[in-house]
Motif scaffolding. Structure first.
Motif, short mmCIF file in Angstrom:
data_model
loop_
_atom_site.label_atom_id
_atom_site.label_comp_id
_atom_site.label_asym_id
_atom_site.label_seq_id
_atom_site.Cartn_x
_atom_site.Cartn_y
_atom_site.Cartn_z
N MET A 1 0.84 -1.18 0.00
CA MET A 1 0.00 0.00 0.00
C MET A 1 0.89 1.25 0.00
O MET A 1 1.78 1.36 0.84
CB MET A 1 -0.89 -0.02 1.24
CG MET A 1 -1.78 1.19 1.36
SD MET A 1 -2.85 1.02 2.79
CE MET A 1 -4.38 1.43 2.04
N PRO A 2 0.63 2.17 -0.94
CA PRO A 2 1.48 3.38 -1.01
C PRO A 2 1.27 4.28 0.21
O PRO A 2 0.19 4.36 0.77
CB PRO A 2 1.02 4.08 -2.28
CG PRO A 2 -0.09 3.30 -2.85
CD PRO A 2 -0.35 2.13 -1.98
N SER A 3 2.34 4.96 0.56
CA SER A 3 2.26 5.88 1.69
C SER A 3 1.44 7.10 1.28
O SER A 3 1.16 7.33 0.10
CB SER A 3 3.66 6.31 2.11
OG SER A 3 4.23 7.16 1.13
N MET A 4 1.06 7.90 2.25
CA MET A 4 0.27 9.10 1.98
C MET A 4 1.01 10.05 1.05
O MET A 4 0.42 10.61 0.13
CB MET A 4 -0.06 9.80 3.31
CG MET A 4 -0.92 11.02 3.13
SD MET A 4 -2.55 10.69 2.41
CE MET A 4 -3.40 10.03 3.80
N GLU B 1 3.23 9.31 -1.22
CA GLU B 1 3.21 8.74 -2.57
C GLU B 1 1.86 8.96 -3.24
O GLU B 1 1.79 9.28 -4.43
CB GLU B 1 3.54 7.25 -2.54
CG GLU B 1 5.01 6.96 -2.35
CD GLU B 1 5.87 7.55 -3.47
OE1 GLU B 1 5.49 7.44 -4.65
OE2 GLU B 1 6.90 8.14 -3.14
N ARG B 2 0.79 8.82 -2.47
CA ARG B 2 -0.55 9.04 -3.04
C ARG B 2 -0.73 10.50 -3.44
O ARG B 2 -1.33 10.79 -4.48
CB ARG B 2 -1.62 8.62 -2.03
CG ARG B 2 -1.62 7.11 -1.82
CD ARG B 2 -2.60 6.68 -0.79
NE ARG B 2 -3.96 6.93 -1.26
CZ ARG B 2 -5.04 6.86 -0.50
NH1 ARG B 2 -4.92 6.55 0.77
NH2 ARG B 2 -6.23 7.09 -1.00
N ILE B 3 -0.20 11.41 -2.64
CA ILE B 3 -0.27 12.84 -2.97
C ILE B 3 0.52 13.13 -4.24
O ILE B 3 0.06 13.85 -5.13
CB ILE B 3 0.22 13.71 -1.79
CG1 ILE B 3 -0.77 13.60 -0.63
CG2 ILE B 3 0.41 15.16 -2.21
CD1 ILE B 3 -0.28 14.19 0.66
N LYS B 4 1.71 12.54 -4.35
CA LYS B 4 2.53 12.72 -5.55
C LYS B 4 1.81 12.20 -6.79
O LYS B 4 1.82 12.84 -7.84
CB LYS B 4 3.87 12.00 -5.40
CG LYS B 4 4.84 12.68 -4.48
CD LYS B 4 6.12 11.87 -4.42
CE LYS B 4 7.11 12.43 -3.45
NZ LYS B 4 8.33 11.61 -3.38
N GLN B 5 1.19 11.04 -6.67
CA GLN B 5 0.46 10.47 -7.80
C GLN B 5 -0.69 11.39 -8.21
O GLN B 5 -0.92 11.61 -9.39
CB GLN B 5 -0.08 9.08 -7.44
CG GLN B 5 0.97 8.02 -7.37
CD GLN B 5 0.41 6.69 -6.89
OE1 GLN B 5 -0.76 6.59 -6.53
NE2 GLN B 5 1.26 5.67 -6.85
#
Length: 50
Positions: free
Chosen positions: A1-4, A6-10
């Motif tokens: 599961m991606p970290s927070m 990483e999700r923001i970057k995506q």
């Protein structure tokens, strides 16, 4: 599961994220919006004494 982060970057790289970023930039350049944001931050920081 991606970290927070990483999700923001995506999200920031996605088309929707780019549109959102541009909307925020335009709102930040508007003097009325800037003043409105400053008042809100003042209230949140406890500067809104009544």
């Amino acid at each position: 599961m991606p970290s927070m982060v990483e999700r923001i970057k995506q999200f920031a790289r996605s088309p929707q994220g780019r549109r959102t970023t541009e909307q925020v930039r335009r709102a930040a350049a508007d003097p009325r919006r800037r003043a409105q944001a400053q008042r809100l931050l003042g209230k949140l920081r406890g500067g809104g004494h009544r």
